[in-house]
Design a protein around this motif. Structure first.
Motif, PDB file in Angstrom:
ATOM      1  N   ASP A   7    -118.739  43.330 -57.228  1.00 55.85           N
ATOM      2  CA  ASP A   7    -117.601  44.125 -56.792  1.00 55.85           C
ATOM      3  C   ASP A   7    -116.605  44.223 -57.945  1.00 55.85           C
ATOM      4  O   ASP A   7    -116.882  43.798 -59.065  1.00 55.85           O
ATOM      5  N   GLY A  15    -119.277  39.578 -54.177  1.00 54.57           N
ATOM      6  CA  GLY A  15    -119.359  40.573 -53.119  1.00 54.57           C
ATOM      7  C   GLY A  15    -120.519  40.206 -52.217  1.00 54.57           C
ATOM      8  O   GLY A  15    -120.435  40.235 -50.996  1.00 54.57           O
ATOM      9  N   THR A  75    -125.106  42.598 -51.206  1.00 53.01           N
ATOM     10  CA  THR A  75    -124.580  43.440 -52.279  1.00 53.01           C
ATOM     11  C   THR A  75    -123.069  43.311 -52.329  1.00 53.01           C
ATOM     12  O   THR A  75    -122.449  42.669 -51.476  1.00 53.01           O
ATOM     13  N   ALA A  76    -122.477  43.970 -53.308  1.00 56.20           N
ATOM     14  CA  ALA A  76    -121.022  43.939 -53.439  1.00 56.20           C
ATOM     15  C   ALA A  76    -120.336  44.511 -52.212  1.00 56.20           C
ATOM     16  O   ALA A  76    -119.192  44.148 -51.900  1.00 56.20           O
ATOM     17  N   ASN A  77    -121.008  45.389 -51.488  1.00 53.25           N
ATOM     18  CA  ASN A  77    -120.416  46.005 -50.304  1.00 53.25           C
ATOM     19  C   ASN A  77    -120.209  45.023 -49.166  1.00 53.25           C
ATOM     20  O   ASN A  77    -119.462  45.304 -48.224  1.00 53.25           O
ATOM     21  N   ASP A  78    -120.874  43.857 -49.232  1.00 50.80           N
ATOM     22  CA  ASP A  78    -120.681  42.848 -48.180  1.00 50.80           C
ATOM     23  C   ASP A  78    -119.338  42.145 -48.307  1.00 50.80           C
ATOM     24  O   ASP A  78    -118.915  41.439 -47.390  1.00 50.80           O
ATOM     25  N   GLN A  79    -118.689  42.268 -49.457  1.00 56.04           N
ATOM     26  CA  GLN A  79    -117.339  41.755 -49.696  1.00 56.04           C
ATOM     27  C   GLN A  79    -117.193  40.256 -49.477  1.00 56.04           C
ATOM     28  O   GLN A  79    -116.154  39.768 -49.025  1.00 56.04           O
ATOM     29  N   ALA A 137    -111.647  45.090 -45.460  1.00 62.44           N
ATOM     30  CA  ALA A 137    -112.551  45.726 -44.509  1.00 62.44           C
ATOM     31  C   ALA A 137    -111.914  45.739 -43.132  1.00 62.44           C
ATOM     32  O   ALA A 137    -110.887  45.124 -42.883  1.00 62.44           O
TER      33      ALA A 137
END
Length: 686
Positions: free
Chosen positions: A565, A586, A604-608, A629
């Motif tokens: 991220d 992330g 992935t980075a989208n999981d934060q 989020a």
């Protein structure tokens, strides 16, 4: 130190028989080898994790080819390489002799005529490097070998030829002291940069100290850029020549031709140019004992110096910036995870998370920072300008500790093993200065007496650095490491202190010479045995972890990670046995520490996911995040298989710190509740 080969060490690299281990660099191990004809060589063997990275192999092949173009008498020649071997290796000429650093520290500065011989040899060596359209980029006393027939330059960093690769992000105290001003600023560093570094090396040879001695970390970089060099003790006419070479502007420095003209000794170089005590060191290191009994000091390639006594593979300091980092980028064996995907599949059997109790912090929108004491009896919550201690069993408040200094904002807390508690802070910004220069620091209390016992600071001296974002005590409680970072045009720093005396040991600069936020450092952790310090860095959608040898504070490896991220690696933690290193980016990344291999990349980075904790028994890793989020979340993963065990929603807009109680049965988390107020939630694990 030259050592016998271990049971797991290879005995061959291509046509070379390996007879002893010389050391380790960031890319792999260095061995003493013999050719079929009996010639001694230094053989660099790449670690298995990097060897599995095809992009790394491509860059390794390119670097080896470029290094072999370098001729000249005063460089340690690359004689052979096989980038397609398993693992890849590179061999260079073995040069008996101590490093300049080792010789000067053992016997003091060199005589004037010896410095001239040294300078002319190094200038000729740099000319050969530049003729190959390369820049050394890291000349310093530890990668200059003193042979009886003249000096040799080793460790051509090749950073300029390999800008896309991941070098070690940490600038050692020695390396930083010999950087040029343009390199310290993160600007383009051409051949003129090597001339500046050469002058610094010659000042060291003549006086026993560098031209900007007396400073460390960010302070020495500040001096290099802004202060005049200290040439006290450098004899004339050498002092005038070196002063010109140390000009702040590259265009004002003399060229190598002028240096060679003024430094060339009256007689020929050869045996006798070194003072007798140093010549004796060369003689001692020329003798090669029988295999199995070898013990000697060696220079480690890849920017790690352990008092060099042998030339190392020239021109190689590489890492990988591929998404797979040091491993295959996939789940751990048996996880079934694909690159960039969570290692989910069938949920692993294991503990569950059940919310049990909320600790009433009060109405606040400030972030809360958490830490359990090592005996588990107290939970510390850092909030605003103080730390509150809670009884872990009764959940009742014990005491609130407030620093004597006013206007401090809490940013992290950590317990030491000998009853100490540390608070990392930022001094509240002035109205006309959003982030004050060097305002981050640490306050330390003795828990039993509740007394403030130390205030630890690390001035930034001209570079705006943000607060202490992470703190870690060494296992013996004697050393405290911090992590703080600057704005996009600055660098990160790992300050180190002796806890009881309050003395600053070192300021390890992360990212000097690059000048962008890619090198921000946000997390630190010691290995359980205290031998390794890990520093998580990153920004700009890439990052990684630098591993440092705590005996010398030198970098020993870089574990690169792409696809992070915007913050890079935000938290690092070792497993209780020290074999596994976990980090958040992330998602979650797991490495085998000994092999330097990425064993699992979860999510992935989208999981934060931005914070983590490993259970005391080493079976489970907890990850939490979701800041920004709609919904925060906490997950548990089996550490061995990297399979997800459970995931639960938590917090209205993200989870901050997450810590296990030392008994492993409780997990404490800091998060924002439905009313957008910060709180501490306790979870039963089981």
């Amino acid at each position: 130190m030259r050592e016998q080969l271990g049971a797991g060490d290879s005995r061959r690299a291509g046509p070379y028989r390996l007879v002893a281990a010389l050391g380790r660099g960031g890319m792999g191990r260095v061995f003493l080898g013999r050719s079929r004809g009996g010639r001694l060589v230094a053989v660099k063997v790449v670690d298995a994790g990097l060897a599995g990275d095809e992009e790394f192999r491509r860059r390794f092949a390119q670097a080896a080819q470029e290094a072999r173009r370098v001729g000249g008498f005063y460089t340690a020649q690359v004689v052979d390489a096989d980038p397609d071997a398993d693992p890849p290796w590179l061999a260079s000429a073995y040069i008996p002799g101590p490093s300049l650093d080792e010789a000067v520290r053992a016997h003091g500065p060199l005589p004037y005529q010896a410095v001239r011989v040294l300078g002319s040899g190094l200038a000729e060596g740099l000319a050969a490097i530049h003729a190959a359209r390369l820049v050394h980029g890291g000349l310093k006393p530890s990668n200059v070998i003193l042979a009886d027939d003249g000096p040799r330059i080793t460790d051509f960093a090749l950073a300029r030829a390999l800008d896309a690769a991941h070098p070690s992000m940490t600038v050692s105290a020695e390396h930083g002291a010999f950087l040029s001003p343009e390199a310290a600023r993160g600007q383009h560093a051409g051949p003129e940069s090597d001339i500046f570094s050469l002058a610094g090396v010659l000042v060291f040879a003549a006086t026993g100290r560098g031209p900007f001695a007396g400073a460390v970390g960010a302070e020495v970089l500040h001096r290099i850029v802004n202060a005049e060099p200290d040439l006290t003790g450098v004899p004339e006419p050498l002092a005038g020549l070196l002063a010109a070479c140390l000009a702040k502007s590259p265009e004002h420095r003399p060229g190598l031709d002028r240096l060679l003209e003024q430094l060339a000794p009256a007689g020929t170089q050869g045996p006798g140019w070194l003072p007798p005590p140093v010549a004796t060191m060369v003689d001692e290191q020329r003798t090669v004992p029988a295999a199995g009994t070898m013990r000697r000091r060696a220079f480690l390639a890849g920017g790690v110096a352990a008092a060099a006594a042998a030339a190392v593979p020239v021109g190689i300091w590489l890492g990988s910036d591929s998404g797979s980092g040091s491993g295959d980028g996939k789940g751990a064996p048996g996880s079934g995870a694909k690159d960039g995907e969570s290692a989910k599949g069938k949920p692993a059997a294991g503990p569950k998370l059940t919310p049990t109790e909320t600790i009433d912090i009060g109405k606040t929108d400030a972030s809360i920072h958490l830490a359990y004491s090592q005996d588990g009896k107290q939970l510390a919550t850092g909030l605003k300008s103080s730390v509150t201690l809670w009884d872990s069993a009764s959940r009742s408040k014990i005491a609130t500790l407030t620093p004597k200094a006013e206007g401090l904002l809490a940013h992290c807390v950590a317990f030491g093993g000998d009853g100490l508690l540390a608070l990392g802070y930022l001094k509240a910004p002035a109205r006309d200065n959003d982030f004050q220069t060097g305002a981050g620091g640490v306050t330390v209390w003795d828990i039993a007496s509740r007394e403030e016992v130390a205030v630890l600071t690390a001035p930034a001296l001209g570079s705006s650095l943000y607060p202490m974002q992470s703190l870690a005590f060494s296992p013996d409680g004697k050393t405290l490491a911090g992590a703080r970072s600057g704005p996009p045009d600055s660098f990160g720093e790992v300050p180190l202190w002796d806890v009881r005396s309050g003395k600053r040991i070192e300021d390890l600069v992360v990212g000097a010479g690059k000048g962008n936020r890619y090198f921000a450092v946000r997390s630190v952790a010691f290995s359980p045995d205290g031998k390794i310090l890990a520093a998580g860095y990153g920004g700009g959608l890439k990052g990684g972890v630098v591993l440092l040898d705590t005996s010398s504070w030198s970098p020993i490896a870089t574990l690169p990670l792409d696809g992070t991220d915007a913050f890079g690696v935000t938290t690092v933690a070792f497993g209780p046995d020290g074999r596994t290193l976990a980090a958040t980016f992330g998602g979650l990344a797991l490495w085998d520490v000994a092999a330097r291999k990425l064993t699992a990349r979860i999510g992935t980075a989208n999981d934060q996911i931005q914070s983590l904790a490993i259970s005391p028994d080493g079976s489970v890793v907890a990850g939490a995040g979701g800041a920004g989020a709609v919904q925060g979340h906490i997950g548990l993963w089996d550490l061995a298989s990297a399979k997800e065990i459970v995931s639960v929603p938590a917090g209205r807009s993200g989870v901050g710190d997450v810590v296990f109680h030392p008994d492993g049965r409780t997990l404490a988390t800091a998060y924002t509740n439905a009313k957008m107020l910060s709180t501490v939630q306790l979870w039963a694990v089981g």
